[in-house]
Design a protein around this motif. Structure first.
Motif, PDB file in Angstrom:
ATOM      1  N   ALA A  87      12.796 -25.119 -45.843  1.00  0.00           N
ATOM      2  CA  ALA A  87      13.660 -24.966 -46.390  1.00  0.00           C
ATOM      3  C   ALA A  87      14.252 -25.214 -47.051  1.00  0.00           C
ATOM      4  N   THR A  88      15.432 -25.768 -46.491  1.00  0.00           N
ATOM      5  CA  THR A  88      16.695 -26.860 -47.517  1.00  0.00           C
ATOM      6  C   THR A  88      16.100 -28.112 -47.915  1.00  0.00           C
ATOM      7  N   SER A  89      14.966 -28.805 -46.886  1.00  0.00           N
ATOM      8  CA  SER A  89      14.622 -29.860 -46.919  1.00  0.00           C
ATOM      9  C   SER A  89      13.384 -29.984 -48.012  1.00  0.00           C
ATOM     10  N   SER A  90      12.523 -28.817 -48.624  1.00  0.00           N
ATOM     11  CA  SER A  90      12.122 -29.381 -49.402  1.00  0.00           C
ATOM     12  C   SER A  90      11.910 -28.872 -50.482  1.00  0.00           C
ATOM     13  N   ILE A 120      15.064 -32.119 -42.625  1.00  0.00           N
ATOM     14  CA  ILE A 120      15.296 -33.015 -42.274  1.00  0.00           C
ATOM     15  C   ILE A 120      15.887 -33.716 -40.993  1.00  0.00           C
ATOM     16  N   ASN A 121      17.148 -32.754 -40.683  1.00  0.00           N
ATOM     17  CA  ASN A 121      17.458 -33.015 -39.700  1.00  0.00           C
ATOM     18  C   ASN A 121      17.492 -32.765 -37.897  1.00  0.00           C
ATOM     19  N   GLY A 122      16.858 -32.169 -37.890  1.00  0.00           N
ATOM     20  CA  GLY A 122      16.276 -31.961 -36.636  1.00  0.00           C
ATOM     21  C   GLY A 122      14.749 -32.769 -36.434  1.00  0.00           C
ATOM     22  N   SER A 140      15.028 -29.959 -52.029  1.00  0.00           N
ATOM     23  CA  SER A 140      16.395 -31.076 -52.662  1.00  0.00           C
ATOM     24  C   SER A 140      16.278 -30.970 -54.187  1.00  0.00           C
ATOM     25  N   THR A 141      16.733 -31.977 -55.169  1.00  0.00           N
ATOM     26  CA  THR A 141      16.874 -32.949 -56.085  1.00  0.00           C
ATOM     27  C   THR A 141      15.773 -34.377 -55.571  1.00  0.00           C
ATOM     28  N   LYS A 142      15.546 -34.185 -54.657  1.00  0.00           N
ATOM     29  CA  LYS A 142      15.024 -35.688 -54.111  1.00  0.00           C
ATOM     30  C   LYS A 142      15.448 -37.517 -54.826  1.00  0.00           C
ATOM     31  N   LEU A 143      16.766 -37.247 -54.170  1.00  0.00           N
ATOM     32  CA  LEU A 143      17.282 -38.753 -54.221  1.00  0.00           C
ATOM     33  C   LEU A 143      17.755 -39.250 -52.598  1.00  0.00           C
ATOM     34  N   PHE A 144      17.522 -40.067 -52.925  1.00  0.00           N
ATOM     35  CA  PHE A 144      18.344 -40.964 -51.862  1.00  0.00           C
ATOM     36  C   PHE A 144      19.367 -41.550 -52.804  1.00  0.00           C
ATOM     37  N   CYS A 186      10.872 -26.349 -32.189  1.00  0.00           N
ATOM     38  CA  CYS A 186      10.634 -25.681 -32.701  1.00  0.00           C
ATOM     39  C   CYS A 186      11.137 -25.379 -33.964  1.00  0.00           C
ATOM     40  N   GLU A 187      10.252 -24.930 -35.107  1.00  0.00           N
ATOM     41  CA  GLU A 187      10.130 -24.258 -36.363  1.00  0.00           C
ATOM     42  C   GLU A 187       9.541 -23.769 -36.552  1.00  0.00           C
ATOM     43  N   MET A 188      10.834 -22.319 -37.001  1.00  0.00           N
ATOM     44  CA  MET A 188      10.346 -21.000 -36.557  1.00  0.00           C
ATOM     45  C   MET A 188       9.187 -20.860 -38.576  1.00  0.00           C
ATOM     46  N   LYS A 193       9.514 -19.614 -32.839  1.00  0.00           N
ATOM     47  CA  LYS A 193      11.436 -19.313 -33.174  1.00  0.00           C
ATOM     48  C   LYS A 193      12.121 -19.463 -31.944  1.00  0.00           C
ATOM     49  N   CYS A 194      12.985 -20.214 -31.827  1.00  0.00           N
ATOM     50  CA  CYS A 194      13.720 -19.794 -31.021  1.00  0.00           C
ATOM     51  C   CYS A 194      14.739 -18.542 -31.119  1.00  0.00           C
ATOM     52  N   VAL A 195      14.541 -17.543 -30.194  1.00  0.00           N
ATOM     53  CA  VAL A 195      14.796 -16.567 -30.280  1.00  0.00           C
ATOM     54  C   VAL A 195      15.938 -16.097 -29.283  1.00  0.00           C
ATOM     55  N   GLY A 198      25.942 -29.717 -42.395  1.00  0.00           N
ATOM     56  CA  GLY A 198      26.304 -30.432 -43.623  1.00  0.00           C
ATOM     57  C   GLY A 198      24.831 -31.142 -43.581  1.00  0.00           C
ATOM     58  N   GLY A 199      25.647 -32.140 -44.164  1.00  0.00           N
ATOM     59  CA  GLY A 199      24.700 -33.310 -44.127  1.00  0.00           C
ATOM     60  C   GLY A 199      24.027 -33.600 -45.662  1.00  0.00           C
ATOM     61  N   LYS A 200      23.051 -34.689 -45.736  1.00  0.00           N
ATOM     62  CA  LYS A 200      22.360 -34.808 -47.092  1.00  0.00           C
ATOM     63  C   LYS A 200      20.859 -35.135 -46.959  1.00  0.00           C
ATOM     64  N   ILE A 201      19.981 -35.395 -47.683  1.00  0.00           N
ATOM     65  CA  ILE A 201      18.521 -36.435 -46.931  1.00  0.00           C
ATOM     66  C   ILE A 201      19.191 -37.422 -46.633  1.00  0.00           C
ATOM     67  N   THR A 202      19.841 -38.251 -47.508  1.00  0.00           N
ATOM     68  CA  THR A 202      20.256 -39.638 -47.791  1.00  0.00           C
ATOM     69  C   THR A 202      20.633 -40.190 -46.529  1.00  0.00           C
ATOM     70  N   THR A 203      21.530 -38.941 -45.472  1.00  0.00           N
ATOM     71  CA  THR A 203      22.082 -39.561 -45.127  1.00  0.00           C
ATOM     72  C   THR A 203      21.597 -39.438 -43.088  1.00  0.00           C
TER      73      THR A 203
HETATM   74  C1  LIG Z   1      19.480 -27.748 -54.396  1.00  0.00           C
HETATM   75  C2  LIG Z   1      19.578 -28.696 -53.294  1.00  0.00           C
HETATM   76  C3  LIG Z   1      19.726 -30.156 -53.902  1.00  0.00           C
HETATM   77  C4  LIG Z   1      20.164 -31.258 -52.852  1.00  0.00           C
HETATM   78  N1  LIG Z   1      19.968 -32.975 -53.659  1.00  0.00           N
HETATM   79  C5  LIG Z   1      19.330 -33.845 -52.299  1.00  0.00           C
HETATM   80  C6  LIG Z   1      19.525 -34.799 -52.464  1.00  0.00           C
HETATM   81  O1  LIG Z   1      19.138 -35.291 -54.018  1.00  0.00           O
HETATM   82  N2  LIG Z   1      19.731 -35.607 -52.167  1.00  0.00           N
HETATM   83  C7  LIG Z   1      20.307 -35.427 -50.220  1.00  0.00           C
HETATM   84  O2  LIG Z   1      20.507 -36.744 -50.155  1.00  0.00           O
HETATM   85  N3  LIG Z   1      20.317 -33.967 -50.166  1.00  0.00           N
HETATM   86  C8  LIG Z   1      20.103 -32.621 -51.184  1.00  0.00           C
HETATM   87  N4  LIG Z   1      20.472 -31.834 -50.012  1.00  0.00           N
HETATM   88  C9  LIG Z   1      21.244 -31.837 -49.462  1.00  0.00           C
HETATM   89  C10 LIG Z   1      19.886 -31.322 -48.324  1.00  0.00           C
HETATM   90  O3  LIG Z   1      19.005 -30.819 -48.644  1.00  0.00           O
HETATM   91  C11 LIG Z   1      20.385 -30.718 -47.629  1.00  0.00           C
HETATM   92  O4  LIG Z   1      21.301 -31.356 -46.697  1.00  0.00           O
HETATM   93  C12 LIG Z   1      19.728 -30.698 -46.297  1.00  0.00           C
HETATM   94  O5  LIG Z   1      17.561 -30.871 -46.720  1.00  0.00           O
HETATM   95  C13 LIG Z   1      19.228 -30.534 -44.598  1.00  0.00           C
HETATM   96  O6  LIG Z   1      18.285 -29.985 -43.869  1.00  0.00           O
HETATM   97  P1  LIG Z   1      18.309 -29.631 -42.751  1.00  0.00           P
HETATM   98  O7  LIG Z   1      17.880 -30.225 -41.533  1.00  0.00           O
HETATM   99  O8  LIG Z   1      20.023 -29.334 -42.106  1.00  0.00           O
HETATM  100  O9  LIG Z   1      18.285 -28.099 -43.525  1.00  0.00           O
HETATM  101  P2  LIG Z   1      16.738 -26.939 -43.005  1.00  0.00           P
HETATM  102  O10 LIG Z   1      16.149 -28.089 -43.648  1.00  0.00           O
HETATM  103  O11 LIG Z   1      17.178 -25.615 -44.239  1.00  0.00           O
HETATM  104  O12 LIG Z   1      15.924 -27.296 -41.933  1.00  0.00           O
HETATM  105  C14 LIG Z   1      16.896 -25.951 -41.156  1.00  0.00           C
HETATM  106  C15 LIG Z   1      15.497 -25.580 -40.226  1.00  0.00           C
HETATM  107  O13 LIG Z   1      16.018 -24.606 -39.180  1.00  0.00           O
HETATM  108  C16 LIG Z   1      14.670 -23.608 -39.366  1.00  0.00           C
HETATM  109  N5  LIG Z   1      15.756 -22.645 -37.763  1.00  0.00           N
HETATM  110  C17 LIG Z   1      16.492 -21.677 -38.279  1.00  0.00           C
HETATM  111  N6  LIG Z   1      16.353 -20.925 -37.362  1.00  0.00           N
HETATM  112  C18 LIG Z   1      16.077 -21.533 -36.490  1.00  0.00           C
HETATM  113  C19 LIG Z   1      15.107 -20.674 -35.047  1.00  0.00           C
HETATM  114  N7  LIG Z   1      16.207 -19.488 -34.731  1.00  0.00           N
HETATM  115  N8  LIG Z   1      14.105 -21.428 -34.756  1.00  0.00           N
HETATM  116  C20 LIG Z   1      13.683 -22.002 -35.244  1.00  0.00           C
HETATM  117  N9  LIG Z   1      13.948 -23.330 -36.138  1.00  0.00           N
HETATM  118  C21 LIG Z   1      15.173 -22.159 -36.813  1.00  0.00           C
HETATM  119  C22 LIG Z   1      14.772 -23.319 -40.566  1.00  0.00           C
HETATM  120  O14 LIG Z   1      13.026 -23.241 -40.502  1.00  0.00           O
HETATM  121  C23 LIG Z   1      14.411 -24.412 -41.110  1.00  0.00           C
HETATM  122  O15 LIG Z   1      12.997 -25.056 -41.558  1.00  0.00           O
HETATM  123  C24 LIG Z   1      20.123 -31.269 -51.861  1.00  0.00           C
HETATM  124  C25 LIG Z   1      20.689 -29.387 -51.310  1.00  0.00           C
HETATM  125  C26 LIG Z   1      20.164 -28.535 -52.285  1.00  0.00           C
HETATM  126  C27 LIG Z   1      20.005 -27.018 -51.636  1.00  0.00           C
END
Ligand SMILES: Cc1cc2nc3c(=O)[nH]c(=O)nc-3n(C[C@H](O)[C@H](O)[C@H](O)COP(=O)(O)OP(=O)(O)OC[C@H]3O[C@@H](n4cnc5c(N)ncnc54)[C@H](O)[C@@H]3O)c2cc1C
Length: 522
Positions: free
Chosen positions: A41-44, A14-16, A46-50, A33-35, A197-199, A378-383
């Motif tokens: 990963a984490t962004s699917s 979600i952050n990217g 979550s508990t899925k709450l804003f 780029c997404e590997m 993937k970014c290598v 860090g960060g949250k889906i919500t933010t």
């Molecule tokens: C159990 C749980 C419950 C949560 N519940 C909530 C909630 O209810 N509400 C809320 O607001 N937040 C919640 N969160 C927090 C939220 O899910 C995360 O903060 C957020 O999804 C993080 O997103 P991200 O983009 O930083 O990371 P990710 O979604 O993990 O994305 C990072 C991506 O980078 C890719 N990547 C890594 N290395 C490389 C590379 N070298 N080259 C290319 N791609 C690469 C990975 O494949 C991955 O897809 C929860 C988190 C968890 C674990």
């Protein structure tokens, strides 16, 4: 140098994807780029709450809670298809224990030592009053008190619960949120590369040379960009040290959270916020019409970020936790699915996983005036949207970043009012009267007004092509492959949708086979 990107983003969570969309709307030339798969990963997971995060009030993270509460309604308005208001029932019992190490707990143990980790009802009500008022609610209704002996929310609960508080937050389909941000970014000109993937990345004068590898074919690609954004989530530290190889003392704390999905535990559309006797909290949320989602746990994760699953111990813990509140037990074979993810939290040295800050930290590295690297922790889906705005505020000295623009701007398919859900559903029924009600609701929630584009011109069921099961037709599959980067049946069944809960193994295999064949023909 017209092949030079302004910004290249590593990571399609979600952050990217949020940053890529924001950048594209600022007229910046952006690539991502997404590997694996988007939201793989984490962004699917979550508990899925804003949400503002009611429990963070106990940690006095008032700024984080306020920021997230205000954001809920901004996001809801921009995506009324994949997000909707949800009411949470918090059953009250004087014996419930709250987290013992929070600043509020420590304060209370001084002024009310006899409470021993418990909270009087008036204090819980006061917390909810703060929660109601910190975030300037306009759409979401306020907190109220429920009499569980008469309210239907009390019916499935054990008889010892007589009173509850009911407050508002929002639901969001997390993986669809990611893909819709990527789609909007692409429609505004961004390059989105999946399974790439970014290598490696190296500073060369005033720009980055970024080495990419297609993980399916092994093909190597090179991109050049003025700025590099590391939104690798749980891999953020690994990318800093091993891919980009810059010196940094900042670290990520990986905290695993697991969920279980069980057959529907109750018959209404409200969720439960449950307080355990061990100080932890658990949600029980109505899920995909026929199920209940239960989560989450909070454990430091020592293994590689990509190897994460819900352990039997975690599943048993969650079953017992929730069953303690309900009249009926939850058997092991009531569990139909589990999932797990790791929170990539900024390592602030907190004692426990539960206490580590959930706020985001953006760190800019310019190596003394060279091409900038922005690391996202860090960060949250919500933010995610606020995080992106903060990223561009940081990059403003490096790039022409222009004005913030994303607040309230609809994501693809979200161009209808929050109270227009029923009207849109009727339009879908009119367009495709042959679809069953569940499929109509699913298409409306997944695609919003784009559901009408997917169904365009179909007058009989056969016009949608082959039916793969559970209301999934060829027409939708083509849409997902052509516009949403779906490559495999798992992408479709677990991230673009949650049809994996309904499809049989044979149906999933048939989808995979069909997708492979189509890709080979393209
Ligand atoms: C159990 C749980 C419950 C949560 N519940 C909530 C909630 O209810 N509400 C809320 O607001 N937040 C919640 N969160 C927090 C939220 O899910 C995360 O903060 C957020 O999804 C993080 O997103 P991200 O983009 O930083 O990371 P990710 O979604 O993990 O994305 C990072 C991506 O980078 C890719 N990547 C890594 N290395 C490389 C590379 N070298 N080259 C290319 N791609 C690469 C990975 O494949 C991955 O897809 C929860 C988190 C968890 C674990």
């Amino acid at each position: 140098m017209d092949d030079l990107f302004d910004l290249y983003v590593i990571g399609g969570g979600i952050n990217g994807c949020g940053i890529a969309r924001d950048a594209a709307g600022r007229d910046l030339r952006v690539g991502l780029c997404e590997m694996g798969d988007l939201a793989g990963a984490t962004s699917s997971a979550s508990t899925k709450l804003f949400h503002g995060g009611l429990r963070y009030l106990e940690y006095l993270e008032i700024n984080l809670v306020r920021k997230a509460l205000v954001e809920r309604e901004t996001l809801l308005t921009a995506m009324p298809h994949i997000s909707w208001p949800m009411r949470f029932v918090l059953p009250f019992h004087p014996e419930m224990r709250f987290e013992g190490e929070t600043p509020v707990s420590r304060m209370l143990s001084k002024v009310m030592p006899w409470m021993k980790g418990r909270r009087p009802a008036w204090l819980v009500r006061l917390g909810l009053l703060m929660y109601d008022n910190l975030g300037g609610r306009k759409i979401l209704p306020a907190t109220k008190t429920l009499d569980l002996t008469t309210d239907p929310a009390g019916a499935p609960l054990d008889d010892r619960f007589e009173t509850a508080f009911e407050y508002s937050d929002c639901w969001v389909e997390d993986s669809r949120l990611v893909v819709l941000n990527a789609r909007d970014a692409a429609e505004r000109g961004a390059e989105i590369l999946v399974r790439t993937k970014c290598v490696g990345a190296e500073r060369t004068g005033d720009h980055w040379v970024i080495e990419l590898e297609d993980v399916e074919t092994g093909e190597k690609l090179t991109r050049r960009a003025r700025c590099l954004v590391n939104a690798g989530g749980p891999w953020v530290e690994n990318i800093v040290r091993n891919t980009v190889r810059v010196n940094s003392s900042e670290g990520v704390r990986l905290v695993r959270g697991s969920h279980i999905v069980v057959k529907r535990l109750f018959d209404h559309d409200r969720a439960y916020f449950l307080q355990g006797t061990d100080g932890r909290i658990m949600f029980a949320i109505p899920y995909q019409e026929d199920f209940t989602l239960i989560g989450t746990t909070d454990k430091d994760h020592d293994g590689p970020p990509g190897e994460v699953h819900c352990t039997k111990e975690e599943a048993d813990y969650m079953r017992r936790f929730v069953a303690d509140y309900f009249k009926t037990d939850i058997a092991e074979d009531d569990i139909v699915w589990t999932y797990s993810g790791v929170r990539p939290l900024y390592d602030d040295g907190a004692k426990s996983a539960t206490a580590a800050t959930r706020d985001y930290v953006l760190s800019l590295d310019t190596a003394g005036g060279q091409a900038p690297l922005l690391n996202v922790f860090g960060g949250k889906i919500t933010t995610y949207r606020k995080l992106s705005e903060a990223a561009f505020a940081k990059l403003a000295t490096e790039l022409e970043t222009g004005e913030d623009w994303t607040a309230g701007v609809a994501l693809p398919g979200g161009d209808f009012p929050v109270d227009g859900v029923d009207a849109l559903r009727e339009r879908i029924v009119e367009a495709a009267p042959f679809l069953d009600a569940k499929t109509v609701r699913r298409l409306q929630r997944a695609y919003g007004t784009d559901a009408l584009r997917i169904l365009d011109g179909a007058t009989v069921e056969g016009d949608l092509g082959r039916h793969f099961g559970a209301g999934l037709y060829e027409r939708e599959l083509v849409w997902l492959m052509d516009r949403e980067w779906a490559r495999t049946a798992a992408d479709v069944a677990w991230r673009r949708s949650k049809l994996g809960l309904r499809l049989t193994k044979e149906e999933v295999d048939a989808i995979d086979h069909w997708m492979r064949k189509r890709r080979a023909q393209l």
